[in-house]
Write an enzyme that holds these catalytic residues in place. Structure first.
Site, PDB file in Angstrom:
ATOM      1  CB  CYS A   2      14.426   5.227   3.137  1.00 55.94           C
ATOM      2  SG  CYS A   2      13.386   4.996   1.247  1.00 55.94           S
ATOM      3  NE  ARG A  27      12.977   4.621   8.957  1.00 50.95           N
ATOM      4  CZ  ARG A  27      12.293   5.502   9.743  1.00 50.95           C
ATOM      5  NH1 ARG A  27      11.859   5.335  10.725  1.00 50.95           N
ATOM      6  NH2 ARG A  27      11.927   6.698   9.064  1.00 50.95           N
ATOM      7  CD1 TRP A  75       8.886  -0.269   1.595  1.00 47.72           C
ATOM      8  CD2 TRP A  75       7.890   1.742   0.940  1.00 47.72           C
ATOM      9  NE1 TRP A  75       7.360  -0.324   1.372  1.00 47.72           N
ATOM     10  CE2 TRP A  75       7.036   1.058   0.882  1.00 47.72           C
ATOM     11  CE3 TRP A  75       7.753   3.031   0.528  1.00 47.72           C
ATOM     12  CZ2 TRP A  75       5.690   1.303   0.457  1.00 47.72           C
ATOM     13  CZ3 TRP A  75       6.602   3.488  -0.050  1.00 47.72           C
ATOM     14  CH2 TRP A  75       5.507   2.652  -0.123  1.00 47.72           C
ATOM     15  CG  ASN A 101      12.813   8.635   4.613  1.00 46.42           C
ATOM     16  OD1 ASN A 101      11.834   8.201   3.696  1.00 46.42           O
ATOM     17  ND2 ASN A 101      12.624   8.644   5.709  1.00 46.42           N
ATOM     18  N   GLY A 102      11.842  10.527   2.163  1.00 38.26           N
ATOM     19  CA  GLY A 102      10.828  11.579   1.721  1.00 38.26           C
ATOM     20  C   GLY A 102      10.368  11.703   0.275  1.00 38.26           C
ATOM     21  CD  GLU A 484      -4.732  -4.991  13.759  1.00 34.95           C
ATOM     22  OE1 GLU A 484      -3.574  -5.005  14.087  1.00 34.95           O
ATOM     23  OE2 GLU A 484      -4.860  -3.791  13.055  1.00 34.95           O
ATOM     24  CE  LYS A 488      -0.875  -6.412  12.936  1.00 33.48           C
ATOM     25  NZ  LYS A 488      -1.434  -5.379  12.404  1.00 33.48           N
ATOM     26  CD  GLU A 491      -0.106  -5.326   8.521  1.00 30.90           C
ATOM     27  OE1 GLU A 491       0.538  -4.290   8.620  1.00 30.90           O
ATOM     28  OE2 GLU A 491      -0.205  -5.952   9.733  1.00 30.90           O
ATOM     29  CG  HIS A 507     -26.610  -6.812   3.914  1.00 37.55           C
ATOM     30  ND1 HIS A 507     -27.993  -6.713   3.629  1.00 37.55           N
ATOM     31  CD2 HIS A 507     -26.677  -6.856   5.375  1.00 37.55           C
ATOM     32  CE1 HIS A 507     -28.733  -6.745   4.412  1.00 37.55           C
ATOM     33  NE2 HIS A 507     -28.039  -6.541   5.843  1.00 37.55           N
ATOM     34  CE  LYS A 606       6.448  -1.047  13.909  1.00 38.85           C
ATOM     35  NZ  LYS A 606       5.352  -1.823  13.900  1.00 38.85           N
TER      36      LYS A 606
END
Length: 611
Positions: A2, A27, A75, A101-102, A484, A488, A491, A507, A606
């Protein structure tokens, strides 16, 4: 994860903290809120949704004027994103409020104990227990800061916490453990934030609070001490970047801006760190002598998400150039699996923010087992930078887009330098080292060439934007790039995508392929080219919509592909720095064409500062 902003000074606090929150929205953007003291009373305003919704709901300035405030953008962890669960959270009497935050790990026990004492809870969050816990101690005669101290003694978990109270209306109290918190020093005014980007427009002078440090901020100054009341003499740092680094400029999204910044950020990563005549690299800050590095027999690269994909590429590069065995591991797994760390093992932790909770825990686990741990991070003053035994900065500048782009290529650049540096200490000749250094110096210009084809990549994106699934294929160093690229796409566009080694496709994943499935393949002309070409023939035989990233001049791939994106050539070890660029652009354009909020994709934030 957050975002937190606090202010105390002589100016009107509300517009300052709301504007600062907007810079922290990456965030967390599930809900937001602000608490301030107006005419001796604590006023709290909260709203579900993005910060613009909070801004629209605020009363006219005369009804909420104050020069002290705390604010928060959330968040969600405990409790769904709604107005009741939004911060700030108040105590029973409405006299004090907190932003946090936490994660409070023992919140259930604390909540039950406080309820037994008569406290009434209104949210589902773990954070609300902090407001009631501080209230309980203040009701026993403790000052606000001492009530915070006593509360933190019984709290288990991580926190960046700021408290405001109408009982002591001329101060804010801030404390941290495991989540970042920064004090900004202005001209007769002070700021508290979880990210320096929120306050850079107001001040560049900051103090990074350490774990278990508490700061009392008044209008006239501040005092920092430990939770045990030992006075701390703070180190004031000066932020070396300006507001333009966190503005979009003429770009539609931060992500697009950051993709186009990569010729500069890659160069920043190696500027002053290469020696072409000696064929080697210089990495100051490792805090290890050449003799100590020569003794390294094994390397662990630990990271999460996009940084983990950079670590996988680093594994290939270091093993190829330096002939040292490398293990690349997810931090979230490493921290819990009792890793085997042999003598002469060197551990690197990789984190853009330097605050990723799992990465920090993995770093501490490795240190507890006696390993030397070095950090690769972007943020000066971050926990990784402070607690590691040494390391290096990637110098990518502020990255605002939630989906990492320029930090990834900067991390790969640093890992390439590390591979060359270690290689020259072992089996790499000066001639070959010089070849690598020269090729690395040419990468920014070649990235610029690829970026010039953004519009044609957007046309390819148009053809796949309505797909439900996508498969990404690569081999060797380009297998992590496939991972990656798939990350992307999912996301930011919410299209399900998977990355696979091309040879593994038969496979299992080949069962998914039909005429509606886009398959994005990295098929560069390297030693594995003939192998992957055969794999793509298998894909084409199943009528997949094949999109290839190919070397300039490759006409064979054009015969079997629906679309080909050509890129300049470079030596195999550095190919990921080029092959990832069109995949970043493809994901961006697909998401933009689908109307998705590219910079703030749903459910993501983020900096992942919770487990």
């Amino acid at each position: 994860m957050c975002g937190i902003v606090g202010y105390i000074g002589n100016r009107s606090a509300l517009p300052i903290v709301v504007e600062a929150l907007k810079r922290l929205e990456y965030r967390g953007y599930d809900s937001s809120g602000v608490a301030l003291i107006h005419e001796g009373e604590l006023a709290i305003y909260k709203k579900e949704g993005k910060i613009i919704e909070l801004e629209r709901s605020l009363p006219e300035p005369s009804k909420c004027d104050s020069n002290i405030a705390i604010s928060h953008t959330r968040w969600a962890t405990h409790g769904e994103p709604n107005e009741l669960n939004a911060h700030p959270h108040a105590d029973c009497s409405g006299s004090l409020a907190i932003v946090h935050n936490g994660i409070i790990e023992n919140y259930k026990l604390l909540r039950k104990q406080l309820q037994d004492l008569g406290h009434k809870f209104i949210s589902e969050t773990d954070s609300e227990v902090l407001a009631h816990l501080i209230e309980q101690f203040m009701s026993s005669g403790f000052s606000m800061e001492d009530a915070v101290r006593e509360s933190m003694k019984v709290v288990e978990g991580t926190y960046a916490l700021v408290v405001i109270s109408k009982a002591e209306p001329d101060k804010l109290v801030a404390v941290r453990k495991g989540s970042p918190l920064i004090i900004g020093i202005g001209d007769n005014e002070y700021f508290i934030t979880s990210d320096v980007s929120a306050i850079i427009i107001h001040t560049k002078r900051v103090i990074y609070l350490q774990d278990s440090e508490l700061c009392v901020v008044h209008r006239a100054g501040f005092e920092i001490s430990t939770l045990d009341k030992a006075t701390v003499k703070p180190k004031i740092s000066v932020v070396d970047w300006d507001i333009s680094a966190i503005e979009k400029g003429d770009y539609k999204h931060f992500m697009l801006k950051e993709i186009f910044e990569q010729p500069i950020t890659i160069e920043n990563g190696f500027r002053g760190r290469i020696n072409e005549s000696m064929g080697t690299a210089r990495l100051g800050g490792l805090n290890l002598s050449g003799f100590e590095l020569k003794k390294v027999k094994q390397i662990h690269l630990i990271a999460c998400g996009t940084s983990f994909h950079a670590a996988l590429i680093g594994k290939y590069m270091i093993e190829e150039m330096a002939r040292i065995p490398v293990h690349a591991e997810y931090a979230s797994e490493y921290r819990y699996r009792n890793p085997i760390i042999l003598e002469d093992t060197l551990v690197f932790v990789i984190s853009q923010s330097g605050e990723t909770a799992d990465t920090l825990a993995a770093m501490r686990e490795a240190q507890a087992k006696g390993a030397k741990v070095l950090g690769i991070t972007n943020v000066v003053g971050s926990t990784v930078a402070r607690e590691s035994d040494g390391g290096t900065y990637i110098h990518a500048g502020s990255e605002i887009g939630v989906a990492s782009t320029k930090a990834f290529t900067s991390q790969v650049t640093i890992l390439a330098l590390l591979a060359i540096y270690l290689g020259r200490m072992n089996h790499l000749s000066a001639i070959k080292g010089s070849k690598y250094i020269k090729a690395l110096a040419e990468i920014p210009g070649k990235v610029q060439q690829i970026l010039a084809h953004s519009d044609s990549i957007r046309k390819i994106a148009e053809s796949i934007k309505d797909s439900s699934n996508a498969l990404y294929l690569g081999r060797g160093l380009n297998y992590p790039v496939a991972l990656e690229g798939a990350l992307k796409l999912k996301e930011i566009s919410y299209i399900h995508a998977e990355g696979y080694p091309a040879a593994e496709m038969k496979h299992g994943p080949i069962a998914l392929i039909d005429e509606n499935m886009p398959v994005i393949a990295i098929a560069i002309q390297d030693p594995l080219y003939d192998k992957i070409y055969s794999n793509l023939q298998e894909v084409r035989a199943r009528k997949a919509r094949l999109i290839c990233i190919a070397s300039e001049g490759d006409v064979e791939l054009a015969k079997i592909s629906e679309n080909v994106i050509y890129i300049p050539d470079t030596i195999p070890c550095l190919q990921p720095l080029l092959t990832v660029i069109p995949l970043q652009l493809l994901a961006y354009h697909v998401a933009d064409l689908r109307g998705v909020d590219v910079d703030q994709p749903r459910n993501l934030a983020k900096s992942v500062t919770v487990e």
